[in-house]
Design a protein around this motif. Structure first.
Motif, PDB file in Angstrom:
ATOM      1  N   ARG A  84      11.938   6.700 -11.142  1.00 17.30           N
ATOM      2  CA  ARG A  84      11.661   5.521 -11.971  1.00 17.30           C
ATOM      3  C   ARG A  84      12.935   5.016 -12.625  1.00 17.30           C
ATOM      4  NH1 ARG A  84       6.342   7.053 -15.552  1.00 17.30           N
ATOM      5  NH2 ARG A  84       4.751   6.442 -14.029  1.00 17.30           N
ATOM      6  N   ALA A  85      13.761   5.963 -13.038  1.00 18.23           N
ATOM      7  CA  ALA A  85      14.999   5.583 -13.722  1.00 18.23           C
ATOM      8  C   ALA A  85      15.952   4.857 -12.773  1.00 18.23           C
ATOM      9  CB  ALA A  85      15.680   6.837 -14.287  1.00 18.23           C
ATOM     10  N   MET A  86      15.827   5.163 -11.465  1.00 15.76           N
ATOM     11  CA  MET A  86      16.703   4.523 -10.482  1.00 15.76           C
ATOM     12  C   MET A  86      16.273   3.079 -10.183  1.00 15.76           C
ATOM     13  SD  MET A  86      16.783   7.674  -7.781  1.00 15.76           S
ATOM     14  CE  MET A  86      17.396   6.699  -6.408  1.00 15.76           C
ATOM     15  N   ILE A  87      14.997   2.829 -10.301  1.00 15.03           N
ATOM     16  CA  ILE A  87      14.434   1.567  -9.835  1.00 15.03           C
ATOM     17  C   ILE A  87      13.578   0.943 -10.926  1.00 15.03           C
ATOM     18  CG2 ILE A  87      12.727   0.616  -8.202  1.00 15.03           C
ATOM     19  CD1 ILE A  87      15.266   1.338  -6.869  1.00 15.03           C
ATOM     20  N   PRO A  88      13.923  -0.265 -11.393  1.00 12.10           N
ATOM     21  CA  PRO A  88      13.083  -0.910 -12.400  1.00 12.10           C
ATOM     22  C   PRO A  88      11.647  -1.075 -11.896  1.00 12.10           C
ATOM     23  CG  PRO A  88      15.118  -2.151 -12.054  1.00 12.10           C
ATOM     24  CD  PRO A  88      15.070  -1.085 -11.000  1.00 12.10           C
ATOM     25  N   ALA A  89      10.693  -0.997 -12.831  1.00  8.66           N
ATOM     26  CA  ALA A  89       9.280  -1.067 -12.452  1.00  8.66           C
ATOM     27  C   ALA A  89       8.969  -2.349 -11.686  1.00  8.66           C
ATOM     28  CB  ALA A  89       8.406  -0.965 -13.698  1.00  8.66           C
ATOM     29  N   GLY A  90       9.714  -3.415 -12.039  1.00 11.30           N
ATOM     30  CA  GLY A  90       9.444  -4.688 -11.398  1.00 11.30           C
ATOM     31  C   GLY A  90       9.720  -4.704  -9.905  1.00 11.30           C
ATOM     32  N   VAL A  91      10.608  -3.820  -9.452  1.00 11.28           N
ATOM     33  CA  VAL A  91      10.900  -3.766  -8.017  1.00 11.28           C
ATOM     34  C   VAL A  91       9.681  -3.259  -7.264  1.00 11.28           C
ATOM     35  CG1 VAL A  91      12.409  -2.824  -6.247  1.00 11.28           C
ATOM     36  CG2 VAL A  91      13.349  -3.412  -8.481  1.00 11.28           C
ATOM     37  N   ARG A  92       9.014  -2.295  -7.862  1.00 11.22           N
ATOM     38  CA  ARG A  92       7.797  -1.779  -7.244  1.00 11.22           C
ATOM     39  C   ARG A  92       6.714  -2.860  -7.217  1.00 11.22           C
ATOM     40  NH1 ARG A  92       3.537   1.947  -9.490  1.00 11.22           N
ATOM     41  NH2 ARG A  92       2.327   2.436  -7.630  1.00 11.22           N
ATOM     42  N   GLU A  93       6.740  -3.671  -8.262  1.00 14.02           N
ATOM     43  CA  GLU A  93       5.778  -4.778  -8.331  1.00 14.02           C
ATOM     44  C   GLU A  93       5.995  -5.742  -7.154  1.00 14.02           C
ATOM     45  OE1 GLU A  93       4.795  -8.396 -11.450  1.00 14.02           O
ATOM     46  OE2 GLU A  93       6.465  -7.045 -11.840  1.00 14.02           O
ATOM     47  N   LEU A  94       7.248  -5.852  -6.698  1.00 12.20           N
ATOM     48  CA  LEU A  94       7.546  -6.779  -5.601  1.00 12.20           C
ATOM     49  C   LEU A  94       6.747  -6.458  -4.342  1.00 12.20           C
ATOM     50  CD1 LEU A  94      11.451  -7.164  -5.811  1.00 12.20           C
ATOM     51  CD2 LEU A  94       9.699  -8.702  -6.731  1.00 12.20           C
ATOM     52  N   ILE A  95       6.513  -5.170  -4.097  1.00 20.85           N
ATOM     53  CA  ILE A  95       5.834  -4.836  -2.841  1.00 20.85           C
ATOM     54  C   ILE A  95       4.344  -5.143  -2.886  1.00 20.85           C
ATOM     55  CG2 ILE A  95       7.555  -3.091  -2.270  1.00 20.85           C
ATOM     56  CD1 ILE A  95       5.477  -0.960  -2.818  1.00 20.85           C
ATOM     57  N   THR A  96       3.839  -5.564  -4.038  1.00 22.69           N
ATOM     58  CA  THR A  96       2.439  -6.007  -4.073  1.00 22.69           C
ATOM     59  C   THR A  96       2.317  -7.424  -3.506  1.00 22.69           C
ATOM     60  OG1 THR A  96       2.626  -6.913  -6.303  1.00 22.69           O
ATOM     61  CG2 THR A  96       1.955  -4.603  -6.114  1.00 22.69           C
ATOM     62  N   ILE A  97       3.464  -8.086  -3.303  1.00 22.99           N
ATOM     63  CA  ILE A  97       3.429  -9.416  -2.700  1.00 22.99           C
ATOM     64  C   ILE A  97       3.149  -9.262  -1.201  1.00 22.99           C
ATOM     65  CG2 ILE A  97       4.762 -11.507  -2.189  1.00 22.99           C
ATOM     66  CD1 ILE A  97       6.485 -10.819  -4.667  1.00 22.99           C
ATOM     67  N   PRO A  98       2.100  -9.906  -0.675  1.00 21.72           N
ATOM     68  CA  PRO A  98       1.835  -9.794   0.748  1.00 21.72           C
ATOM     69  C   PRO A  98       3.041 -10.282   1.552  1.00 21.72           C
ATOM     70  CG  PRO A  98       0.031 -10.956  -0.368  1.00 21.72           C
ATOM     71  CD  PRO A  98       1.124 -10.741  -1.381  1.00 21.72           C
ATOM     72  N   THR A  99       3.342  -9.611   2.628  1.00 19.73           N
ATOM     73  CA  THR A  99       4.474  -9.843   3.546  1.00 19.73           C
ATOM     74  C   THR A  99       5.791  -9.281   3.013  1.00 19.73           C
ATOM     75  OG1 THR A  99       5.279 -12.023   2.812  1.00 19.73           O
ATOM     76  CG2 THR A  99       3.419 -12.000   4.369  1.00 19.73           C
ATOM     77  N   LEU A 100       5.778  -8.749   1.811  1.00 19.27           N
ATOM     78  CA  LEU A 100       7.010  -8.170   1.268  1.00 19.27           C
ATOM     79  C   LEU A 100       6.811  -6.662   1.118  1.00 19.27           C
ATOM     80  CD1 LEU A 100       9.060  -9.858  -1.573  1.00 19.27           C
ATOM     81  CD2 LEU A 100       9.383  -7.532  -0.799  1.00 19.27           C
TER      82      LEU A 100
END
Length: 586
Positions: A84-100
């Motif tokens: 988690r410390a390596m990657i902001p939470a928002g980056v994980r949120e990005l993969i909830t976008i379909p096609t991403l």
DNA sequence: GCCGTTTTCGGCCCGACTGTTTTCAGTCG
């Protein structure tokens, strides 16, 4: 809900996502994903399991068991915190976008320091993605579109709404010339409580007209993909429908494949591989001899072994046909191999509905109309269970209840084979008491008792409340036990093992409420309650005539809980049912 | 990281579609 399985599932899934995003071992990510699903669907509360028992969950080995234990003990997992410390939470949120997916998300983060959906949208607006490798104009468009969909909240949809759309699509495609078979598959066929998208299958020699027909349906708002073998659309309500057209010879293999679940398919495919075969949506095939190293791989397919029916495919894998509702890799493969597959209940087994309302309280139709509709469904018995006085807005009184009883007795016998029972849906107060005293309750043929308020009691108080209700000699059924509303309200917190055990001990049935926004008990609780020896009743809780048809969702949920006819009291003949209802009474 | 009737290493389900690529990677189911 009381079970901590969902929490643990979320942590394991998050770790799997973080591994994928940080370009970790893909197999490791998959292992965590698999374990997350297994924990989420496990019948027992993981927080009650010993370390050895944790390892008994399929897909959970030494390392994951340790992390689960660490989470349950401390509320966090060190290695997850590190990622988690390596990657902001928002980056994980990005993969909830379909096609991403994880790869693109990481590229966006590394190259452009994008770490939220909002930043991504802004970056596209200001053309900062131009020149980024792998991101063309179409990708930008797809991402923006995906973000818009995400914001419409279009999450999973209830099973009834999905069924309605699916049956319309199937009816439309079935009428096209050349259609040899057409049905829906996927999570809808497995009767999951919510549906992400609808899978429709057609068996036909020529696919084009079916693909086009789907894109031209009145409900079609958008075409997501339009190919020769697969077409996907989104309806005006935001529901995705995927159509696959298969050669008629592949029907069974296709149906098996697209019914899933993913976990079940991995098991069946692995079994195929062990048997030297390959299972795809086109069939079960022999695998050609592997070429020697350096030699050119032969291009031809292996010989087809089975594909026409699901039965055939399962048979060649050494399995009996497995009912779709069981296909979750929750032990059905092992059960099938060991001859222990349950003979699951079907809608046809149900002899009557035991929780229904009329216009005397909050139902829409009068007693005679509801009873008439029930008789038309071929029931052998039917209980009217209007609310009792403690739900004061329903205005029930002793006099109204007694007058209704007279009407029930008068009508009884006028619906050829169907007998009418007079019941009530009692309210379980915070202390476990119900509306009427014993002598008045004794006049009913059966009593359902449900929680309608005071959802926030402590776990111990809530547990006592349910047990008290079970111990009431006139309470035959606990109605919609957890009181959850899917997507709107979580279930109440109680020690469900205690409650289920009390039901088994006192001869009180647990309801499987078939209302599509309740489905309460849900499948996992049913599995557990059955292990603890409880009996069940599948009811519609109908407030109108069309609600009587919701029974199918209750039956589907019961199947997912591995229930058989014997477990469900409203499959029993009336004499046996009456014996059960009276057994508690003094 | 899990798992074992091809066991303690070397596999891990398989295919369709899209978009950005000139032969394939990423995503999805």
């Amino acid at each position: 809900m009381a079970r901590r399985n969902e929490e643990v599932e979320a942590v394991l899934q998050e770790y799997a996502d973080l591994i994928a995003i940080t370009r970790g071992d893909a197999f490791k990510a998959r292992a965590y994903e698999k374990a997350a699903r297994a924990v989420g669907g496990y019948a027992q509360d993981v927080s009650r399991l010993t370390p050895e028992e944790l390892r008994g969950i399929p897909g959970v080995g030494k390392s994951i068991a340790e992390k689960v234990a660490e989470y349950l003990r401390t509320g966090s997992v060190e290695v997850v915190e590190e990622r988690r410390a390596m990657i902001p939470a928002g980056v994980r949120e990005l993969i909830t976008i379909p096609t991403l997916g994880p790869k693109k998300a990481m590229t966006l983060y590394e190259d452009l320091h994008i770490s939220s959906v909002e930043e991504l949208a802004n970056a596209i607006e200001s053309e900062r993605l131009r020149g980024l490798k792998g991101f063309g104009p179409k990708t930008e468009e797809n991402i923006l579109h995906g973000i818009a969909l995400l914001q419409q909240a279009g999450d999973r949809i209830d099973v009834h709404t999905a069924m309605t759309v699916a049956e319309e699509v199937v009816a439309g495609l079935s009428s096209i010339r050349g259609c040899e078979s057409c049905t829906f598959a996927g999570s809808l066929r497995r009767m999951r409580e919510t549906i992400g998208d609808i899978d429709v299958l057609v068996a036909a020699r020529d696919s084009a007209k079916f693909m086009t027909a789907l894109t031209e349906l009145p409900a079609t708002a958008e075409v997501i993909a339009h190919g020769e073998k697969k077409t996907s659309i989104r309806t005006t309500k935001g529901l995705q429908v995927d159509l696959r057209v298969l050669p008629p010879d592949s029907w069974g293999a296709g149906l098996q494949y697209f019914t899933g679940s993913k976990a079940h398919n991995i098991r069946t495919r692995t079994m195929a591989v062990r048997a030297g075969l390959k299972l795809s949506e086109y069939g079960l095939f022999e695998v050609p001899e592997k070429p020697k190293k350096g030699a050119k791989a032969p291009k031809e397919e292996g010989r087809l072994v089975a594909s026409r029916t699901e039965d055939e495919v399962y048979d060649r894998l050494g399995l009996p046909w497995i009912p779709p509702a069981l296909r979750e890799d929750r032990g059905e493969i092992e059960a099938a191999l060991g001859d222990g597959l349950p003979d699951v209940i079907t809608e046809h087994d149900i002899r009557g509905d035991l929780h229904t309302h009329t216009s005397l309280t909050d139902g829409l139709a009068p007693l005679a109309e509801m009873a008439e509709a029930a008789a038309a469904r071929g029931y052998a018995y039917y209980a009217v269970t209007d609310h009792a006085p403690d739900l004061y807005m329903e205005q029930m009184t002793d006099a109204k209840a007694l007058a209704q009883r007279e009407e029930v007795r008068r009508l009884d016998g006028t619906f050829h084979r169907m007998r009418l029972l007079h019941g009530t849906e009692l309210n379980i107060g915070p202390d476990g008491e119900v509306d009427w005293p014993a002598d008045f309750l004794a006049g009913f043929d059966l009593c359902v008792a449900s929680v309608h308020s005071h959802f926030g009691l402590s776990r111990s108080a809530m547990t006592k409340r349910f047990i008290r209700a079970c111990e009431n000699p006139y309470v035959n059924v606990i109605g919609h036990p957890t009181t959850r509303m899917i997507g709107r309200r979580p279930g109440v917190d109680a020690d469900w093992d205690e409650v289920f055990a009390a039901c088994a001990r006192t001869g009180t049935a647990l309801e499987v409420n078939a209302q599509p926004d309740r489905l309460d008990l849900r499948d996992e609780d049913i599995l557990r309650a059955k292990q603890l020896g409880a009996k069940f009743v599948i009811d519609t809780d109908a407030h109108s005539v069309p609600h009587l048809a919701f029974l199918r969702y209750g039956v589907g949920t019961a199947q997912r809980g591995w229930l058989t006819k014997d477990d469900v009291v409203n499959t029993w003949p009336l004499t046996k049912l009456r014996r059960f209802l009276r057994a508690k009474r003094p």
